[in-house]
Design a protein around this motif. Sequence first.
Motif, PDB file in Angstrom:
ATOM      1  N   PHE A  15      19.702 -62.438  29.624  1.00 21.11           N
ATOM      2  CA  PHE A  15      19.485 -61.477  28.549  1.00 21.11           C
ATOM      3  C   PHE A  15      18.527 -60.396  29.037  1.00 21.11           C
ATOM      4  CE2 PHE A  15      16.981 -60.008  24.910  1.00 21.11           C
ATOM      5  CZ  PHE A  15      17.933 -59.757  23.939  1.00 21.11           C
ATOM      6  N   ILE A  16      18.848 -59.130  28.781  1.00 22.09           N
ATOM      7  CA  ILE A  16      17.962 -58.018  29.123  1.00 22.09           C
ATOM      8  C   ILE A  16      17.737 -57.176  27.870  1.00 22.09           C
ATOM      9  CG2 ILE A  16      18.566 -57.911  31.560  1.00 22.09           C
ATOM     10  CD1 ILE A  16      20.476 -55.628  30.914  1.00 22.09           C
ATOM     11  N   GLY A  17      16.542 -56.624  27.744  1.00 18.16           N
ATOM     12  CA  GLY A  17      16.253 -55.839  26.554  1.00 18.16           C
ATOM     13  C   GLY A  17      15.001 -55.007  26.711  1.00 18.16           C
ATOM     14  N   ALA A  18      14.623 -54.363  25.621  1.00 19.78           N
ATOM     15  CA  ALA A  18      13.407 -53.554  25.557  1.00 19.78           C
ATOM     16  C   ALA A  18      12.595 -54.001  24.354  1.00 19.78           C
ATOM     17  CB  ALA A  18      13.752 -52.072  25.441  1.00 19.78           C
ATOM     18  N   ALA A  19      11.292 -54.165  24.559  1.00 20.70           N
ATOM     19  CA  ALA A  19      10.380 -54.579  23.491  1.00 20.70           C
ATOM     20  C   ALA A  19       9.426 -53.427  23.176  1.00 20.70           C
ATOM     21  CB  ALA A  19       9.592 -55.814  23.907  1.00 20.70           C
ATOM     22  N   SER A  20       9.147 -53.236  21.890  1.00 17.90           N
ATOM     23  CA  SER A  20       8.275 -52.139  21.458  1.00 17.90           C
ATOM     24  C   SER A  20       7.342 -52.622  20.358  1.00 17.90           C
ATOM     25  CB  SER A  20       9.098 -50.959  20.918  1.00 17.90           C
ATOM     26  OG  SER A  20      10.029 -50.497  21.859  1.00 17.90           O
ATOM     27  N   THR A  21       6.170 -52.007  20.280  1.00 20.36           N
ATOM     28  CA  THR A  21       5.281 -52.205  19.137  1.00 20.36           C
ATOM     29  C   THR A  21       4.889 -50.844  18.582  1.00 20.36           C
ATOM     30  OG1 THR A  21       3.231 -52.233  20.454  1.00 20.36           O
ATOM     31  CG2 THR A  21       4.354 -54.345  20.106  1.00 20.36           C
ATOM     32  N   PHE A  22       4.515 -50.837  17.302  1.00 18.76           N
ATOM     33  CA  PHE A  22       4.195 -49.600  16.599  1.00 18.76           C
ATOM     34  C   PHE A  22       2.836 -49.750  15.918  1.00 18.76           C
ATOM     35  CE2 PHE A  22       8.710 -50.296  16.837  1.00 18.76           C
ATOM     36  CZ  PHE A  22       9.210 -49.078  17.268  1.00 18.76           C
ATOM     37  N   PRO A  23       2.009 -48.697  15.932  1.00 14.42           N
ATOM     38  CA  PRO A  23       0.640 -48.790  15.382  1.00 14.42           C
ATOM     39  C   PRO A  23       0.630 -48.741  13.864  1.00 14.42           C
ATOM     40  CG  PRO A  23       1.032 -46.578  16.217  1.00 14.42           C
ATOM     41  CD  PRO A  23       2.252 -47.380  16.559  1.00 14.42           C
ATOM     42  N   THR A  24       1.125 -49.804  13.253  1.00 12.98           N
ATOM     43  CA  THR A  24       1.203 -49.876  11.791  1.00 12.98           C
ATOM     44  C   THR A  24       0.036 -50.648  11.180  1.00 12.98           C
ATOM     45  OG1 THR A  24       2.609 -51.838  11.985  1.00 12.98           O
ATOM     46  CG2 THR A  24       3.721 -49.709  11.799  1.00 12.98           C
ATOM     47  N   ALA A  25      -0.915 -51.113  11.997  1.00 16.09           N
ATOM     48  CA  ALA A  25      -2.012 -51.937  11.489  1.00 16.09           C
ATOM     49  C   ALA A  25      -2.821 -51.189  10.446  1.00 16.09           C
ATOM     50  CB  ALA A  25      -2.912 -52.381  12.634  1.00 16.09           C
ATOM     51  N   SER A  26      -3.213 -51.903   9.407  1.00 12.55           N
ATOM     52  CA  SER A  26      -3.961 -51.295   8.314  1.00 12.55           C
ATOM     53  C   SER A  26      -5.440 -51.114   8.645  1.00 12.55           C
ATOM     54  CB  SER A  26      -3.817 -52.150   7.052  1.00 12.55           C
ATOM     55  OG  SER A  26      -4.245 -53.482   7.288  1.00 12.55           O
ATOM     56  N   ASP A  27      -5.911 -51.709   9.757  1.00 17.49           N
ATOM     57  CA  ASP A  27      -7.295 -51.573  10.190  1.00 17.49           C
ATOM     58  C   ASP A  27      -7.323 -51.578  11.711  1.00 17.49           C
ATOM     59  OD1 ASP A  27     -10.116 -52.749  10.985  1.00 17.49           O
ATOM     60  OD2 ASP A  27     -10.318 -52.049   8.915  1.00 17.49           O
ATOM     61  N   ASN A  28      -8.246 -50.827  12.301  1.00 15.48           N
ATOM     62  CA  ASN A  28      -8.321 -50.742  13.757  1.00 15.48           C
ATOM     63  C   ASN A  28      -8.513 -52.099  14.416  1.00 15.48           C
ATOM     64  OD1 ASN A  28      -7.960 -47.990  13.774  1.00 15.48           O
ATOM     65  ND2 ASN A  28     -10.140 -47.498  13.988  1.00 15.48           N
ATOM     66  N   ALA A  29      -9.219 -53.008  13.738  1.00 22.75           N
ATOM     67  CA  ALA A  29      -9.482 -54.318  14.321  1.00 22.75           C
ATOM     68  C   ALA A  29      -8.235 -55.195  14.365  1.00 22.75           C
ATOM     69  CB  ALA A  29     -10.586 -55.030  13.534  1.00 22.75           C
ATOM     70  N   LEU A  30      -7.176 -54.796  13.662  1.00 24.83           N
ATOM     71  CA  LEU A  30      -5.981 -55.630  13.565  1.00 24.83           C
ATOM     72  C   LEU A  30      -4.837 -55.142  14.444  1.00 24.83           C
ATOM     73  CD1 LEU A  30      -5.939 -56.138   9.694  1.00 24.83           C
ATOM     74  CD2 LEU A  30      -6.859 -57.690  11.439  1.00 24.83           C
ATOM     75  N   GLY A  31      -5.053 -54.080  15.195  1.00 24.96           N
ATOM     76  CA  GLY A  31      -4.010 -53.545  16.048  1.00 24.96           C
ATOM     77  C   GLY A  31      -4.565 -52.741  17.193  1.00 24.96           C
ATOM     78  N   SER A  32      -3.704 -52.388  18.131  1.00 26.67           N
ATOM     79  CA  SER A  32      -4.127 -51.673  19.335  1.00 26.67           C
ATOM     80  C   SER A  32      -4.244 -50.176  19.121  1.00 26.67           C
ATOM     81  CB  SER A  32      -3.116 -51.929  20.460  1.00 26.67           C
ATOM     82  OG  SER A  32      -1.845 -51.404  20.114  1.00 26.67           O
ATOM     83  N   GLY A  33      -3.620 -49.647  18.049  1.00 28.88           N
ATOM     84  CA  GLY A  33      -3.623 -48.210  17.835  1.00 28.88           C
ATOM     85  C   GLY A  33      -2.659 -47.465  18.730  1.00 28.88           C
ATOM     86  N   LYS A  34      -1.832 -48.182  19.481  1.00 24.88           N
ATOM     87  CA  LYS A  34      -0.934 -47.574  20.456  1.00 24.88           C
ATOM     88  C   LYS A  34       0.521 -47.964  20.191  1.00 24.88           C
ATOM     89  CE  LYS A  34      -3.976 -45.753  23.426  1.00 24.88           C
ATOM     90  NZ  LYS A  34      -3.993 -44.323  23.834  1.00 24.88           N
ATOM     91  N   TYR A  35       1.428 -47.043  20.529  1.00 23.32           N
ATOM     92  CA  TYR A  35       2.824 -47.404  20.702  1.00 23.32           C
ATOM     93  C   TYR A  35       2.963 -48.060  22.072  1.00 23.32           C
ATOM     94  CZ  TYR A  35       3.859 -44.133  16.883  1.00 23.32           C
ATOM     95  OH  TYR A  35       3.900 -43.489  15.673  1.00 23.32           O
ATOM     96  N   THR A  36       3.740 -49.116  22.161  1.00 22.00           N
ATOM     97  CA  THR A  36       4.000 -49.726  23.458  1.00 22.00           C
ATOM     98  C   THR A  36       5.498 -49.907  23.641  1.00 22.00           C
ATOM     99  OG1 THR A  36       3.935 -52.065  22.779  1.00 22.00           O
ATOM    100  CG2 THR A  36       1.825 -51.012  23.333  1.00 22.00           C
ATOM    101  N   VAL A  37       5.919 -49.926  24.909  1.00 24.20           N
ATOM    102  CA  VAL A  37       7.316 -50.140  25.235  1.00 24.20           C
ATOM    103  C   VAL A  37       7.383 -50.798  26.608  1.00 24.20           C
ATOM    104  CG1 VAL A  37       7.605 -47.871  26.334  1.00 24.20           C
ATOM    105  CG2 VAL A  37       9.591 -49.041  25.327  1.00 24.20           C
ATOM    106  N   GLY A  38       8.437 -51.554  26.849  1.00 21.03           N
ATOM    107  CA  GLY A  38       8.584 -52.179  28.150  1.00 21.03           C
ATOM    108  C   GLY A  38       9.794 -53.072  28.217  1.00 21.03           C
ATOM    109  N   PRO A  39      10.163 -53.493  29.425  1.00 17.34           N
ATOM    110  CA  PRO A  39      11.353 -54.331  29.601  1.00 17.34           C
ATOM    111  C   PRO A  39      11.096 -55.778  29.230  1.00 17.34           C
ATOM    112  CG  PRO A  39      10.285 -53.975  31.706  1.00 17.34           C
ATOM    113  CD  PRO A  39       9.528 -53.152  30.708  1.00 17.34           C
ATOM    114  N   LEU A  40      12.162 -56.466  28.837  1.00 15.56           N
ATOM    115  CA  LEU A  40      12.127 -57.898  28.567  1.00 15.56           C
ATOM    116  C   LEU A  40      13.357 -58.526  29.212  1.00 15.56           C
ATOM    117  CD1 LEU A  40      11.179 -59.746  25.341  1.00 15.56           C
ATOM    118  CD2 LEU A  40      13.340 -60.300  26.455  1.00 15.56           C
TER     119      LEU A  40
END
Length: 215
Positions: free
Chosen positions: A74-99
Amino acid sequence: LSSQYADLPHGARFSDTVARVDIPFRGNWLLRVDTPFHRWLDSNRPGMSSVQGLGNLSTVLGWRAYNTPEYAFFIGAASTFPTASDNALGSGKYTVGPLIATGRFLPQWESFLFGVFQHSISAGGDPSRSDISFTQANIQVNTIWAERWWSTVQGAWQVNWEQKATSSMTFEVELGRNLVDRWGMYLRPGVGIWGNDVPYDWNVEVGTRYMFKSF
């Protein structure tokens, strides 16, 4: 749906509840969406000892490129989105990369061996937050016992390239049971093996799963 409690290094504690949906489509494609709700506590941090709210939304989109009864790739792409309601709960960054994931049937053990490799880098977001370059590799063995029971043993190795390539490792064991039709429940404790940047000292997760037919 899962809920996890983790005892973190330096006395902090963390719990999260994650709603995950896996959607197979067009035969060999998969879309996964994780929506997390976090609660973080640290009595050693002055001014803000606890915070709770929505975490970073994450997705995986991938294609099962090869499949036989004994082996799959299986090949794919994984992403995260800065939707955290507080800075302490998320990275504040969009991320992307292979899986990349592989699965192999082990007939002598009536088990499946899975390997998953993922690398994530930041691609925009809050410029004041730290950049992300993170690699994770997992190896796990899934075994079916007496039709209704299953177990999983997993080792996860992480490397944080933004912190001088520091590495860490965790080990988790899962025990689950099918209850009604395709619904099952599981218990999954884990422990940090090594690393100053280990995700947790120990954790315990409980959850429910709905088992879709093989696609």
